[in-house]
Each structure stands twice: as C-alpha cells, then as structure tokens.
Design a protein around this motif. Structure first.
Motif, mmCIF file in Angstrom:
data_model
loop_
_atom_site.group_PDB
_atom_site.id
_atom_site.type_symbol
_atom_site.label_atom_id
_atom_site.label_comp_id
_atom_site.label_asym_id
_atom_site.label_seq_id
_atom_site.Cartn_x
_atom_site.Cartn_y
_atom_site.Cartn_z
ATOM 1 N N HIS A 1 32.170 34.606 32.199
ATOM 2 C CA HIS A 1 32.598 33.208 32.269
ATOM 3 C C HIS A 1 33.026 32.950 33.715
ATOM 4 O O HIS A 1 34.200 32.840 34.029
ATOM 5 C CB HIS A 1 33.727 32.961 31.279
ATOM 6 C CG HIS A 1 33.997 31.518 31.061
ATOM 7 N ND1 HIS A 1 34.993 31.074 30.231
ATOM 8 C CD2 HIS A 1 33.409 30.398 31.567
ATOM 9 C CE1 HIS A 1 35.008 29.748 30.241
ATOM 10 N NE2 HIS A 1 34.061 29.327 31.054
ATOM 11 N N LEU A 2 32.025 32.846 34.574
ATOM 12 C CA LEU A 2 32.215 32.807 36.024
ATOM 13 C C LEU A 2 33.079 31.624 36.468
ATOM 14 O O LEU A 2 33.963 31.773 37.307
ATOM 15 C CB LEU A 2 30.847 32.751 36.702
ATOM 16 C CG LEU A 2 30.811 32.882 38.207
ATOM 17 C CD1 LEU A 2 31.350 34.241 38.633
ATOM 18 C CD2 LEU A 2 29.387 32.714 38.708
ATOM 19 N N HIS A 3 32.818 30.446 35.932
ATOM 20 C CA HIS A 3 33.568 29.251 36.348
ATOM 21 C C HIS A 3 34.592 28.875 35.282
ATOM 22 O O HIS A 3 34.800 27.696 34.981
ATOM 23 C CB HIS A 3 32.607 28.095 36.619
ATOM 24 C CG HIS A 3 31.620 28.417 37.697
ATOM 25 N ND1 HIS A 3 31.983 28.543 39.012
ATOM 26 C CD2 HIS A 3 30.304 28.689 37.651
ATOM 27 C CE1 HIS A 3 30.913 28.860 39.732
ATOM 28 N NE2 HIS A 3 29.886 28.955 38.927
ATOM 29 N N GLY A 4 35.238 29.885 34.732
ATOM 30 C CA GLY A 4 36.282 29.686 33.728
ATOM 31 C C GLY A 4 37.311 30.794 33.895
ATOM 32 O O GLY A 4 37.882 30.948 34.966
ATOM 33 N N CYS A 5 37.460 31.627 32.871
ATOM 34 C CA CYS A 5 38.464 32.684 32.923
ATOM 35 C C CYS A 5 38.031 33.878 33.772
ATOM 36 O O CYS A 5 38.853 34.725 34.107
ATOM 37 C CB CYS A 5 38.796 33.143 31.506
ATOM 38 S SG CYS A 5 37.409 33.899 30.643
ATOM 39 N N GLY A 6 36.725 33.994 34.076
ATOM 40 C CA GLY A 6 36.240 35.102 34.895
ATOM 41 C C GLY A 6 36.005 36.384 34.132
ATOM 42 O O GLY A 6 35.601 37.389 34.725
ATOM 43 N N GLN A 7 36.225 36.389 32.839
ATOM 44 C CA GLN A 7 36.097 37.604 32.033
ATOM 45 C C GLN A 7 34.637 37.908 31.684
ATOM 46 O O GLN A 7 33.825 37.008 31.479
ATOM 47 C CB GLN A 7 36.866 37.441 30.716
ATOM 48 C CG GLN A 7 38.351 37.326 30.893
ATOM 49 C CD GLN A 7 38.967 38.654 31.277
ATOM 50 O OE1 GLN A 7 38.607 39.704 30.731
ATOM 51 N NE2 GLN A 7 39.890 38.618 32.227
ATOM 52 N N TRP A 8 34.336 39.218 31.614
ATOM 53 C CA TRP A 8 33.059 39.685 31.095
ATOM 54 C C TRP A 8 33.165 39.828 29.588
ATOM 55 O O TRP A 8 34.218 40.198 29.073
ATOM 56 C CB TRP A 8 32.706 41.046 31.701
ATOM 57 C CG TRP A 8 32.217 40.974 33.100
ATOM 58 C CD1 TRP A 8 32.961 41.129 34.228
ATOM 59 C CD2 TRP A 8 30.878 40.721 33.540
ATOM 60 N NE1 TRP A 8 32.172 40.995 35.335
ATOM 61 C CE2 TRP A 8 30.886 40.751 34.944
ATOM 62 C CE3 TRP A 8 29.674 40.479 32.877
ATOM 63 C CZ2 TRP A 8 29.737 40.539 35.705
ATOM 64 C CZ3 TRP A 8 28.524 40.272 33.633
ATOM 65 C CH2 TRP A 8 28.561 40.308 35.027
ATOM 66 N N PHE A 9 32.099 39.536 28.886
ATOM 67 C CA PHE A 9 32.031 39.745 27.443
ATOM 68 C C PHE A 9 30.576 39.986 27.064
ATOM 69 O O PHE A 9 29.687 39.917 27.912
ATOM 70 C CB PHE A 9 32.610 38.539 26.686
ATOM 71 C CG PHE A 9 31.891 37.236 26.947
ATOM 72 C CD1 PHE A 9 32.224 36.447 28.026
ATOM 73 C CD2 PHE A 9 30.877 36.815 26.103
ATOM 74 C CE1 PHE A 9 31.558 35.252 28.280
ATOM 75 C CE2 PHE A 9 30.205 35.629 26.333
ATOM 76 C CZ PHE A 9 30.547 34.841 27.429
ATOM 77 N N ASN A 10 30.351 40.299 25.808
ATOM 78 C CA ASN A 10 28.995 40.544 25.324
ATOM 79 C C ASN A 10 28.567 39.420 24.392
ATOM 80 O O ASN A 10 29.403 38.760 23.770
ATOM 81 C CB ASN A 10 28.920 41.867 24.569
ATOM 82 C CG ASN A 10 29.204 43.046 25.470
ATOM 83 O OD1 ASN A 10 28.881 43.037 26.649
ATOM 84 N ND2 ASN A 10 29.817 44.072 24.921
ATOM 85 N N ALA A 11 27.272 39.241 24.290
ATOM 86 C CA ALA A 11 26.731 38.217 23.403
ATOM 87 C C ALA A 11 25.442 38.715 22.775
ATOM 88 O O ALA A 11 24.682 39.455 23.398
ATOM 89 C CB ALA A 11 26.451 36.929 24.175
#
Ligand code: ZN
Length: 97
Positions: A59-69
């Motif tokens: 979520h680059l332009h938000g919280c900056g966290q990596w996650f999986n999808a």
C-alpha cells in the motif's frame, strides 16, 4: 475503479498500490550448498498462471505496509488479501484452462 482491500486500512483505490510479484517464495535453506541453476530458478523463475495467483502487494500511497493477495489473473478480481506471514483462507487450486 478497482478497490483493493488493504488488511490494515480497508478498501482503497488501486492507484494507491504497487504489485511486488509472486508471494510465498522460500529462500533456499542453506544458500552455500545451492548451485547456480537452483539460484537462477529461485531468483528469476516465477509462476504465471491463468487464474488464482498469490502476490505480494504494497500500500505504497497509504500505510506503506506489504501484504499478500490472491488475485485471479483472468478476471483481475481480488479474491482475498491477508497479512504477510499468513496463509490464504481460500485454496490456491483454481486455474483456468
Ligand atoms: Zn494500507
């Protein structure tokens, strides 16, 4: 507009996200014992399914966290998002012919 469900922030527009490629790629347990062919496969060979695909997203332009999808590459539909280190609830067996 496509919305992606960030596990930390909720649904946000896709323009806020960046795809980081295939998820759940395990580094060789003992790198010193791996030959060049296995390293090359580990570094460069990725799945390219027509159907469900586990991917890393940020979520680059938000919280900056990596996650999986889990995303269906045929329909571009996001089936599920989940935090890094977790496994998807949905089985990864669906592929399209
Ligand atoms: Zn977020």
């Amino acid at each position: 507009m496509l919305l992606i469900d960030c596990p930390f922030c909720g649904k946000r527009p896709e323009v806020e996200f960046h795809c980081g490629g295939e998820a759940h790629i395990a580094r060789p347990a003992d790198p010193a014992q791996v030959d060049d062919a296995i390293w090359a496969e580990h570094l460069f060979v990725r799945k390219n399914p027509r159907g469900l695909h586990a991917e890393r997203w940020r979520h680059l332009h938000g919280c900056g966290q990596w996650f999986n999808a889990l995303r269906d590459t045929y329909t571009d539909r996001f089936v599920e998002t989940y935090k890094a280190g977790e496994q998807p609830k949905h089985p990864l067996t669906e592929t399209r012919a």
